[in-house]
Design a protein around this motif. Structure first.
Motif, short mmCIF file in Angstrom:
data_model
loop_
_atom_site.label_atom_id
_atom_site.label_comp_id
_atom_site.label_asym_id
_atom_site.label_seq_id
_atom_site.Cartn_x
_atom_site.Cartn_y
_atom_site.Cartn_z
N PRO A 191 0.80 -1.24 0.00
CA PRO A 191 0.00 0.00 0.00
C PRO A 191 0.83 1.27 0.00
CG PRO A 191 -1.00 -1.59 1.46
CD PRO A 191 0.31 -2.19 1.01
N LEU A 195 0.38 3.80 -3.15
CA LEU A 195 -0.09 5.17 -2.92
C LEU A 195 0.97 6.20 -3.31
CD1 LEU A 195 -2.12 6.38 0.14
CD2 LEU A 195 -0.20 7.73 -0.69
N SER A 240 -1.89 3.25 -12.97
CA SER A 240 -2.10 2.58 -11.68
C SER A 240 -1.99 1.07 -11.81
CB SER A 240 -3.49 2.96 -11.13
OG SER A 240 -3.58 4.35 -10.92
N TYR A 274 -7.31 -2.12 -3.54
CA TYR A 274 -6.74 -0.98 -2.82
C TYR A 274 -6.34 0.12 -3.82
CZ TYR A 274 -3.53 1.81 -0.02
OH TYR A 274 -2.92 2.85 0.62
N THR A 275 -5.81 -0.27 -4.96
CA THR A 275 -5.42 0.69 -5.98
C THR A 275 -6.63 1.50 -6.46
OG1 THR A 275 -3.63 -0.76 -6.73
CG2 THR A 275 -4.35 0.96 -8.25
N SER A 277 -9.34 2.11 -4.76
CA SER A 277 -9.72 2.99 -3.65
C SER A 277 -8.83 4.22 -3.58
CB SER A 277 -9.64 2.20 -2.34
OG SER A 277 -9.92 3.02 -1.24
N ILE A 278 -7.52 4.02 -3.75
CA ILE A 278 -6.58 5.13 -3.68
C ILE A 278 -6.73 6.06 -4.88
CG2 ILE A 278 -4.11 5.66 -3.87
CD1 ILE A 278 -5.12 4.92 -1.06
N ASN A 338 -6.08 1.27 4.20
CA ASN A 338 -4.91 0.46 4.57
C ASN A 338 -5.25 -0.55 5.66
OD1 ASN A 338 -3.87 2.87 3.24
ND2 ASN A 338 -1.86 2.08 3.79
N GLU A 365 -12.99 -1.38 1.53
CA GLU A 365 -11.98 -0.66 0.74
C GLU A 365 -12.63 0.06 -0.44
OE1 GLU A 365 -8.19 -2.67 -0.22
OE2 GLU A 365 -8.88 -4.28 1.10
#
Length: 389
Positions: A191, A195, A240, A274-275, A277-278, A338, A365
């Motif tokens: 993460p 990020l 990304s 997670y990607t 979400s970020i 995270n 997430e």
């Protein structure tokens, strides 16, 4: 398609930030997944630098010098008192020792505390001087005990050196290696890398396209704002995906035997979720009137990247495992992606969880990202209508 291509042309102008964060993350991942063998079972005694003046020149003082030369490094050369003080102050030497005349005779005559005859100067704020003095006391008491039993000085010297050689008697307890721990640790670190690299690469590009002059030029051209926004989203998504895929590949080096297993696929899915979400978080930040991207834009972007990246990593179990964090920190961490990434990762690698078990964490997430995207759209619409009004 023109905006999509321009996106990557602009990315090249900010390649220094991307390369810097990518290098940091790669070094950390290689360190986490490295297989280099250490000295595990070997113990080495710390050596310091000593400056010793022997005014006695006896067999005992020479034996003591020989003992200290094996345990530490001896500095040679004539120095004045001021020079010695400087050497001690700047820690070029750890202790200044003067062996007085008559020292050897005192030891041979059975003086119970011969070490007190030695003049020793050291920085009392550091423990090294006390440690060295303890070694001297140990040596002198040892040779006196052996000599009282009838051993000669040379025999006593040899026996004390053997008895005080910690490398012969102390071994480092080997740490039990858990095969899955290495790949788990590597994936838990992802993460921060995802990020940092995405923020440093995508944020300044989007901000440059949101510049008033550039946006006005696009609005009077044949390109619709909808097409512009879609192209920017596609460009950000492409970068990304590439970043996450590369980092997943590096993290996987720590456990090649787990490649394409159920745990690996779930961990990879966790990284890509997670990607997403970020990326949505990034879209919200670039839509807020924070003054980012104006004067000192690159520095501001780095500042925002570091603040968010480090705070999310410390609070969400990226740098410190969730099992170590306190209850209050965990309570705060529940509001960032995270934390749920770390929860899912631990379940995947240690609990053998299936998709249904980690689905709630995946969902939270994504929910975080959707909330950020919604907030960003609301602010974008609000400011657009405000300017039109």
């Amino acid at each position: 398609m023109h905006i999509y291509k321009s996106f990557f042309k602009v990315v090249r102008h900010y390649k220094i930030g991307i390369i810097m964060y990518a290098a940091i993350v790669m070094v950390m991942l290689v360190a986490l997944t490295g297989t280099g063998a250490g000295t595990g079972d070997k113990v080495f005694q710390k050596k310091y630098t000593l400056y010793i003046v022997d005014n006695d020149k006896s067999e005992v003082s020479e034996a003591l010098l020989g003992f200290l030369s094996e345990k530490h490094h001896l500095k040679e050369g004539p120095y004045s008192d001021d020079q010695i003080k400087d050497l001690l102050y700047y820690q070029h030497i750890s202790e200044y020792i003067v062996i007085p005349e008559g020292f050897g005779d005192a030891v041979l005559s059975g003086d119970k505390e011969p070490a007190k005859l030695i003049r020793a100067e050291y920085d009392e704020a550091l423990p090294r001087g006390i440690f060295i003095n303890m070694q001297i006391n140990e040596y002198l008491n040892g040779i006196m005990d052996y000599m009282e039993r009838g051993f000669s000085l040379s025999e006593a010297d040899k026996k004390v050196k053997d008895a005080t050689d910690v490398e012969k008697f102390v071994t480092m307890k080997e740490k039990e290696e858990i095969p899955i721990e290495k790949i788990y640790t590597a994936f838990q670190f992802l993460p921060f890398g995802i990020l940092s690299i995405i923020f440093s690469g995508v944020m300044p590009v989007i901000l440059s396209f949101n510049d008033t002059e550039r946006k006005n030029r696009i609005s009077v051209s044949k390109i619709k704002m909808t097409s512009r926004n879609v192209s920017l989203v596609l460009g950000a998504a492409t970068l990304s995906v590439f970043v996450t895929a590369a980092l997943v590949g590096l993290a996987s080096l720590g456990g090649k035997e787990y490649l394409f297993t159920k745990a690996w696929w779930l961990a990879t899915a966790n990284a890509f979720i997670y990607t997403i979400s970020i990326t949505f978080l990034l879209s919200m930040i670039t839509s807020l009137p924070l003054g980012i991207g104006k004067k000192g834009g690159s520095n501001t972007t780095a500042f925002v990247t570091n603040i968010i990246g480090l705070s999310f990593s410390f609070l969400g179990g990226t740098f410190v495992d969730l099992t170590v964090l306190g209850d209050k920190v965990n309570a705060i961490g529940r509001f960032i992606p995270n934390y749920w990434y770390s929860v899912a990762g631990r379940k995947i690698w240690y609990d053998g969880a299936g998709f249904a078990d980690v689905l709630p964490a995946f969902g939270i997430e994504l929910l975080f990202g959707i909330v950020c995207l919604s907030v960003g759209l609301v602010f974008t619409k609000f400011f657009r209508e405000g300017k039109q009004g």
